[in-house]
Structures are given as structure tokens and as C-alpha cells.
Design a protein around this motif. Structure first.
Motif, mmCIF file in Angstrom:
data_model
loop_
_atom_site.group_PDB
_atom_site.id
_atom_site.type_symbol
_atom_site.label_atom_id
_atom_site.label_comp_id
_atom_site.label_asym_id
_atom_site.label_seq_id
_atom_site.Cartn_x
_atom_site.Cartn_y
_atom_site.Cartn_z
ATOM 1 N N ILE A 92 0.836 -1.206 0.000
ATOM 2 C CA ILE A 92 0.000 0.000 0.000
ATOM 3 C C ILE A 92 0.870 1.256 0.000
ATOM 4 O O ILE A 92 1.528 1.569 0.996
ATOM 5 N N ASP A 93 0.880 1.954 -1.113
ATOM 6 C CA ASP A 93 1.649 3.190 -1.223
ATOM 7 C C ASP A 93 0.994 4.297 -0.395
ATOM 8 O O ASP A 93 -0.239 4.434 -0.395
ATOM 9 N N GLY A 94 1.820 5.069 0.291
ATOM 10 C CA GLY A 94 1.307 6.220 1.033
ATOM 11 C C GLY A 94 0.937 5.928 2.467
ATOM 12 O O GLY A 94 0.531 6.834 3.206
ATOM 13 N N ALA A 95 1.049 4.661 2.904
ATOM 14 C CA ALA A 95 0.773 4.290 4.297
ATOM 15 C C ALA A 95 2.003 3.595 4.868
ATOM 16 O O ALA A 95 2.693 2.853 4.157
ATOM 17 N N GLU A 126 -6.291 8.653 2.727
ATOM 18 C CA GLU A 126 -6.929 7.590 1.939
ATOM 19 C C GLU A 126 -6.120 6.299 1.991
ATOM 20 O O GLU A 126 -6.693 5.197 2.036
ATOM 21 N N ALA A 127 -4.790 6.424 1.995
ATOM 22 C CA ALA A 127 -3.932 5.237 2.052
ATOM 23 C C ALA A 127 -4.069 4.529 3.396
ATOM 24 O O ALA A 127 -4.099 3.288 3.456
ATOM 25 N N SER A 167 5.767 9.554 9.631
ATOM 26 C CA SER A 167 5.657 9.158 8.214
ATOM 27 C C SER A 167 6.527 10.103 7.393
ATOM 28 O O SER A 167 6.950 11.152 7.880
ATOM 29 N N PRO A 168 6.795 9.751 6.131
ATOM 30 C CA PRO A 168 7.569 10.656 5.268
ATOM 31 C C PRO A 168 6.932 12.038 5.112
ATOM 32 O O PRO A 168 7.607 12.986 4.715
ATOM 33 N N MET A 169 5.644 12.165 5.431
ATOM 34 C CA MET A 169 4.980 13.461 5.363
ATOM 35 C C MET A 169 5.515 14.429 6.425
ATOM 36 O O MET A 169 5.214 15.627 6.393
#
Length: 309
Positions: A148-151, A169-170, A197-199
């Protein structure tokens, strides 16, 4: 002879009135709060001791938590209780470093004040999310998350409890996939951002500039870093690890297991709440666990531990 570790909780454990009795009874605790308040131009006493709407906001929580936990730590040390090792969950790692002698208490409070502001504003509101995943083995969670990309995995808290983070959404997609793969529960968390997270990398870059102004010292006892779950015994890696920590997974379960492998048999959770004590019950019931969040608990715990040394 017992080998003792001080443990420090992260954001979410804060509560109104934390460390108030230490402020009232300890000149050293009072001095820390007063000096930190003046340094930050922020009334930490009002923030920690009086009903308000700010204590649960990330940009205020972090300085308040670190000031409270280090005020309690100062009293324990004053009474003769000193750690052989320290560790802290996310935000709590700053307390662990200060308690280990790697930075001053005031520098720890000053740095996390900036850290809280950077983290609060790192991602636009509503774009990120976090969820707790209960009842699933680490390897099984990791296998699902790889697809799962983004999580991402934010926290390895204890056996059967992992926190995921990332794009809203992820994280929702990941939650559904994990439930289908056997997770007992998926609990969305009320947080202001996709922490660890990378965010959060932008927050880490800003934090790096603040940390460059902090005087770091060789820790007098080892502390365990969230990023690798390994012992830190020199000052050189501290700055880089704290920058990475904002956007990396918190390897708490692994940290505790490594501390036990190093001979730690007595743990003292310092600060409000009992989060780390509950994690310990699920990680290893063979160690001795204490909690100190009040003046009375400080007296009791110091008496019990010190009589056995």
C-alpha cells in the motif's frame, strides 16, 4: 542488584495537573518550569495546571510534557534514584536524552517546543491520518503494508499493537486490508497529523536547524533511540537520529526487548498516564515495572527501589 531504566511516554499521555505537586513541593521543579516559561514566553504552569484548550494541541503539548517529565526526573535523582539506561516513546526520547545527560533540560524543552510547531504544520489539515492495529503480528502487518503506497508503520508499541500513518486515503485502505488479513481491530486515532511518516520530513529538516544550536554531550548512561532500537552512548549520532525520528517508525517493542537483553530488570515510567506500563505487560511480565506521576508515587517508588540497592 537491580539494573534500572527510566521510561518516558509520548504525546497523548498528557493530562491536566501533571507535575503540579512537584512544582509545589520541589524548588528545582519550580525553577525548571519558571525558567522554561520565561525562555519560551509561554506560561507552562497555566498550560499544565489549569483547565485550557491548548494542552492537547501538538505545538503546546510537547513542551508541557517534557517540562513535566523532567521536573519529576529531577526529584527522583535528588532522592538518589538514578537510571542505568533510559528510553522514551517518540516525544519522550527528548526526556530520555536529557535524563541520560545528553542535553540540558532547558534545551530539551526548547527543542520540542519547535518540534511541536513544525509537526503541527508539516501536513495540510485533513491530508493525513493514523490508526491503531490490534491483534496482528508485526510480520503480518508489514507484509500487508508493503503493498500500500502512502501508508507506513508509525509505532511498534507492543505485541499485538501497531500504529499506522500516512496519507488519509492510504491509511483507510491499509486499515481495510489489515482487517481482511486478520487484524482484530482497526481504530482511527484522533491526531493532528500523520506523525512518523515521510509526510513529516519537512518538519525534520526544520528541526535540524534548531538542533544545530543545541549543545549535545556524551550521555552519562546509554539511551535507546526510537529509530533503530539500539543503545546510544556517544553524542555524535544524537542530532541525526532526532531528525530522522520525526519521520521514522518508533521501534518501542524492539527497544524494550533490547534493554532487557542488556540486563535491565526494573523499569520506571515517569510522567502522566500508564501507557508504557500497559505496553510492558504485553511485552514481558518478568520485569519489575513502576510508575511515577505524582509526588506520593515518587516517595513510594524511591523508597522501594532504593532499599533494595
Amino acid at each position: 542488584m537491580s539494573r534500572i531504566a527510566f521510561l518516558y511516554p509520548g504525546q497523548g499521555a498528557q493530562e491536566m495537573g501533571m507535575a503540579k505537586d512537584f512544582y509545589e513541593n520541589s524548588p528545582e521543579a519550580r525553577e525548571l518550569f519558571d525558567q522554561a516559561s520565561e525562555m519560551l514566553d509561554l506560561d507552562l504552569c497555566k498550560l499544565c495546571f489549569e483547565e485550557n484548550d491548548l494542552l492537547d494541541k501538538t505545538e503546546y503539548t510537547q513542551a508541557a510534557m517534557v517540562a513535566a517529565c523532567l521536573a519529576i526526573t529531577g526529584e527522583l535523582k535528588k532522592r538518589g534514584l538514578h537510571p542505568d539506561m533510559t528510553a522514551g516513546l517518540s516525544l519522550g526520547e527528548y526526556c530520555a536524552i536529557a535524563a541520560a545527560g545528553g542535553m540540558s533540560d532547558l534545551d530539551a524543552v526548547r527543542t520540542v517546543r519547535a518540534r511541536g510547531i513544525f509537526m503541527e504544520h508539516a501536513a495540510p489539515e485533513g491530508t493525513g491520518a493514523m490508526s491503531a492495529i490490534l491483534g496482528m503480528e508485526n510480520s503480518s502487518v508489514e507484509k500487508v503494508m508493503q503493498e500500500i503506497d502512502g501508508a507506513y508503520i508509525a509505532n511498534y508499541n507492543c505485541p499485538g499493537q501497531i500504529v499506522i500513518t500516512g496519507e488519509k486515503e492510504a491509511v483507510e485502505r491499509a486499515g481495510k486490508a489489515l482487517k481482511e488479513a486478520g487484524a482484530r481491530k482497526v481504530l482511527p486515532l484522533k491526531v493532528s497529523g500523520p506523525f512518523h511518516s515521510p509526510m513529516m520530513e519537512n518538519a525534520g529538516e526544520k528541526l535540524k536547524k534548531v538542533l544545530e544550536e543545541v549543545t549535545l554531550k556524551k550521555p552519562s548512561v546509554p539511551y535507546v533511540t526510537n529509530v533503530t532500537a539500539e543503545l546510544v552512548t556517544e553524542k555524535e549520532p544524537i542530532r541525526e537520529l532526532l531528525v530522522k525520528q520525526v519521520s521514522s517508525s518508533v521501534r518501542w517493542e524492539q527497544s524494550i526487548r533490547n534493554m532487557i537483553a542488556e540486563g535491565i530488570d526494573t523499569f520506571v515510567e515517569i510522567g502522566p498516564g500508564k501507557t508504557l506500563s500497559s505496553f510492558m505487560k504485553k511485552t514481558d511480565r518478568n520485569v519489575t515495572m513502576y510508575r511515577v506521576g505524582t509526588w506520593e508515587e515518587a516517595e513510594t517508588v524511591c523508597s522501594e527501589i532504593l532499599k533494595g540497592i
